[in-house]
Design a protein around this motif. Structure first.
Motif, PDB file in Angstrom:
ATOM      1  N   LEU A 104     -17.273  -5.227  -1.503  1.00 61.57           N
ATOM      2  CA  LEU A 104     -18.520  -5.340  -0.756  1.00 61.57           C
ATOM      3  C   LEU A 104     -18.949  -3.981  -0.205  1.00 61.57           C
ATOM      4  O   LEU A 104     -18.132  -3.260   0.375  1.00 61.57           O
ATOM      5  N   PRO A 105     -20.216  -3.597  -0.376  1.00 60.50           N
ATOM      6  CA  PRO A 105     -20.688  -2.346   0.241  1.00 60.50           C
ATOM      7  C   PRO A 105     -20.725  -2.483   1.764  1.00 60.50           C
ATOM      8  O   PRO A 105     -21.227  -3.475   2.290  1.00 60.50           O
ATOM      9  N   TRP A 106     -20.207  -1.488   2.463  1.00 64.17           N
ATOM     10  CA  TRP A 106     -20.125  -1.541   3.923  1.00 64.17           C
ATOM     11  C   TRP A 106     -20.837  -0.362   4.568  1.00 64.17           C
ATOM     12  O   TRP A 106     -20.831   0.761   4.041  1.00 64.17           O
ATOM     13  N   ILE A 107     -21.420  -0.642   5.731  1.00 66.30           N
ATOM     14  CA  ILE A 107     -21.941   0.380   6.635  1.00 66.30           C
ATOM     15  C   ILE A 107     -21.142   0.256   7.925  1.00 66.30           C
ATOM     16  O   ILE A 107     -21.102  -0.817   8.539  1.00 66.30           O
ATOM     17  N   VAL A 108     -20.478   1.325   8.316  1.00 65.54           N
ATOM     18  CA  VAL A 108     -19.693   1.351   9.550  1.00 65.54           C
ATOM     19  C   VAL A 108     -20.409   2.271  10.529  1.00 65.54           C
ATOM     20  O   VAL A 108     -20.701   3.425  10.204  1.00 65.54           O
ATOM     21  N   MET A 109     -20.695   1.757  11.705  1.00 63.76           N
ATOM     22  CA  MET A 109     -21.436   2.587  12.655  1.00 63.76           C
ATOM     23  C   MET A 109     -21.050   2.240  14.080  1.00 63.76           C
ATOM     24  O   MET A 109     -20.381   1.248  14.342  1.00 63.76           O
ATOM     25  N   GLY A 110     -21.458   3.113  14.990  1.00 65.37           N
ATOM     26  CA  GLY A 110     -21.211   2.838  16.388  1.00 65.37           C
ATOM     27  C   GLY A 110     -20.883   4.084  17.188  1.00 65.37           C
ATOM     28  O   GLY A 110     -20.872   5.202  16.666  1.00 65.37           O
ATOM     29  N   ASP A 111     -20.614   3.837  18.456  1.00 66.36           N
ATOM     30  CA  ASP A 111     -20.122   4.880  19.347  1.00 66.36           C
ATOM     31  C   ASP A 111     -18.608   4.862  19.207  1.00 66.36           C
ATOM     32  O   ASP A 111     -17.927   4.024  19.798  1.00 66.36           O
ATOM     33  N   LEU A 112     -18.093   5.780  18.429  1.00 64.13           N
ATOM     34  CA  LEU A 112     -16.661   5.808  18.149  1.00 64.13           C
ATOM     35  C   LEU A 112     -15.904   6.725  19.104  1.00 64.13           C
ATOM     36  O   LEU A 112     -14.684   6.869  18.974  1.00 64.13           O
ATOM     37  N   ASN A 113     -16.629   7.329  20.039  1.00 65.97           N
ATOM     38  CA  ASN A 113     -16.004   8.160  21.084  1.00 65.97           C
ATOM     39  C   ASN A 113     -15.036   9.182  20.514  1.00 65.97           C
ATOM     40  O   ASN A 113     -14.025   9.522  21.141  1.00 65.97           O
ATOM     41  N   ALA A 114     -15.334   9.665  19.318  1.00 64.89           N
ATOM     42  CA  ALA A 114     -14.460  10.625  18.642  1.00 64.89           C
ATOM     43  C   ALA A 114     -15.320  11.523  17.764  1.00 64.89           C
ATOM     44  O   ALA A 114     -16.302  11.068  17.162  1.00 64.89           O
ATOM     45  N   THR A 115     -14.945  12.777  17.686  1.00 60.85           N
ATOM     46  CA  THR A 115     -15.684  13.746  16.886  1.00 60.85           C
ATOM     47  C   THR A 115     -15.183  13.735  15.443  1.00 60.85           C
ATOM     48  O   THR A 115     -14.099  13.208  15.150  1.00 60.85           O
ATOM     49  N   PRO A 116     -15.958  14.310  14.531  1.00 63.13           N
ATOM     50  CA  PRO A 116     -15.588  14.241  13.114  1.00 63.13           C
ATOM     51  C   PRO A 116     -14.228  14.839  12.771  1.00 63.13           C
ATOM     52  O   PRO A 116     -13.612  14.433  11.781  1.00 63.13           O
ATOM     53  N   ASP A 117     -13.744  15.774  13.570  1.00 64.51           N
ATOM     54  CA  ASP A 117     -12.457  16.405  13.278  1.00 64.51           C
ATOM     55  C   ASP A 117     -11.275  15.668  13.906  1.00 64.51           C
ATOM     56  O   ASP A 117     -10.135  16.113  13.825  1.00 64.51           O
ATOM     57  N   SER A 118     -11.533  14.522  14.527  1.00 64.39           N
ATOM     58  CA  SER A 118     -10.485  13.783  15.220  1.00 64.39           C
ATOM     59  C   SER A 118      -9.629  12.984  14.239  1.00 64.39           C
ATOM     60  O   SER A 118     -10.087  12.605  13.163  1.00 64.39           O
ATOM     61  N   PRO A 119      -8.384  12.700  14.605  1.00 63.23           N
ATOM     62  CA  PRO A 119      -7.543  11.858  13.747  1.00 63.23           C
ATOM     63  C   PRO A 119      -8.157  10.489  13.480  1.00 63.23           C
ATOM     64  O   PRO A 119      -8.032   9.951  12.378  1.00 63.23           O
ATOM     65  N   ALA A 120      -8.844   9.923  14.469  1.00 64.11           N
ATOM     66  CA  ALA A 120      -9.436   8.594  14.289  1.00 64.11           C
ATOM     67  C   ALA A 120     -10.492   8.589  13.196  1.00 64.11           C
ATOM     68  O   ALA A 120     -10.560   7.671  12.369  1.00 64.11           O
ATOM     69  N   LEU A 121     -11.328   9.599  13.168  1.00 64.80           N
ATOM     70  CA  LEU A 121     -12.376   9.662  12.144  1.00 64.80           C
ATOM     71  C   LEU A 121     -11.809  10.008  10.781  1.00 64.80           C
ATOM     72  O   LEU A 121     -12.314   9.550   9.750  1.00 64.80           O
ATOM     73  N   LYS A 122     -10.731  10.784  10.767  1.00 64.52           N
ATOM     74  CA  LYS A 122     -10.090  11.115   9.491  1.00 64.52           C
ATOM     75  C   LYS A 122      -9.496   9.877   8.833  1.00 64.52           C
ATOM     76  O   LYS A 122      -9.458   9.776   7.601  1.00 64.52           O
ATOM     77  N   VAL A 123      -9.046   8.911   9.632  1.00 63.44           N
ATOM     78  CA  VAL A 123      -8.560   7.647   9.074  1.00 63.44           C
ATOM     79  C   VAL A 123      -9.669   6.975   8.260  1.00 63.44           C
ATOM     80  O   VAL A 123      -9.434   6.452   7.172  1.00 63.44           O
ATOM     81  N   LEU A 124     -10.888   6.994   8.793  1.00 63.35           N
ATOM     82  CA  LEU A 124     -12.003   6.342   8.103  1.00 63.35           C
ATOM     83  C   LEU A 124     -12.375   7.077   6.813  1.00 63.35           C
ATOM     84  O   LEU A 124     -12.605   6.443   5.775  1.00 63.35           O
ATOM     85  N   THR A 125     -12.434   8.395   6.868  1.00 61.39           N
ATOM     86  CA  THR A 125     -12.804   9.132   5.663  1.00 61.39           C
ATOM     87  C   THR A 125     -11.703   9.070   4.608  1.00 61.39           C
ATOM     88  O   THR A 125     -11.981   9.006   3.413  1.00 61.39           O
TER      89      THR A 125
END
Length: 247
Positions: free
Chosen positions: A160-181
């Motif tokens: 299924l194609p997904w769009i993930v969005m929101g206030d993730l309280n994390a910058t692109p270089d953070s470990p949390a965002l790297k999990v998503l990418t």
């Protein structure tokens, strides 16, 4: 087949914001949402009185999501608004960003607060279904941010194609965002587009903590951070982030 998606933290109405308090800026917040011209908008920090106001101002929209405190009305909502047109809500549910996602009010790991994600399955008039996840991560718990991304990545895998969005309280270089990418999601809005949080200063170069990410299959036609100030009024302490996508 296109969809225009946006995410916007509207700042909760209980905050002691003085000249930027909700009653003063709520018309500007509505105008900013209208200006996004989006098919689907994910909002964060929506308290019950704000939700009631939005339902009144957007009577034809499908508006879904539950309160994080009790799974019904209490507490902040990660509200999803879908305007009338090509897309409609086929299914929706709220999940808690904790190790017990089905329990209302649960707090995950080192999070300071209860945090949630609203998942919505949208059906196009031609029968195609896509997923939208609107999340608000904890502002302080780094383990909670990381684990929240692991949950989101798990929930949005598959064909299924997904769009993930929101206030993730994390910058692109953070470990949390790297999990998503690393899970295959990619940024729809270029990092060079500027910051999204400004704390009612109007700054356009502060941290980017509000994001739209998309799974494989989506083409990004247009994406930006909106700096629209209706009547010169800041609509929130965050700028909305938007993207027009093709499938």
């Amino acid at each position: 087949m296109k969809i225009r998606a946006a995410t916007f933290n509207i700042r909760n109405s209980s905050a002691p914001d003085g000249d930027n308090a909700w009653p003063v800026r709520r018309d500007a917040t509505v105008a900013a949402i209208e200006h996004l011209d989006a098919d689907v908008v994910g909002l964060q920090e929506v308290l019950p009185d704000q939700l009631e106001y939005l339902r009144w101002r957007f009577p034809r929209y499908e508006i879904v999501g539950v309160g994080r405190d009790d799974g019904m009305d209490a507490g902040e909502h990660c509200t999803v608004m879908v305007r009338p047109g090509d897309w409609r809500v086929d299914k929706q549910e709220t999940r808690w960003l904790s190790d017990d996602p089905g329990t209302p009010g649960s707090v995950g790991w080192d999070a300071h607060l209860t945090r949630i994600a609203t998942l919505v399955w949208l059906r196009h008039r031609n029968g195609t279904t896509v997923g939208v996840a609107n999340a608000h991560y904890d502002h302080a718990g780094e383990v909670a941010q990381l684990q929240s991304s692991r949950l989101i990545a798990r929930w949005t895998t598959g064909a299924l194609p997904w769009i993930v969005m929101g206030d993730l309280n994390a910058t692109p270089d953070s470990p949390a965002l790297k999990v998503l990418t690393e899970a295959g999601l990619r940024y729809a809005v270029p990092i060079a587009a500027g910051g999204s949080w400004h704390d009612f200063t109007g700054a356009e170069d502060d941290e980017r903590i509000d994001h739209i990410l998309v799974s494989a299959g989506w083409t990004v036609d247009e994406a930006a951070v909106s700096h629209y100030r209706p009547g010169g009024r800041l609509p929130s302490d965050h700028w909305p982030v938007m993207a027009t996508l093709s499938l």
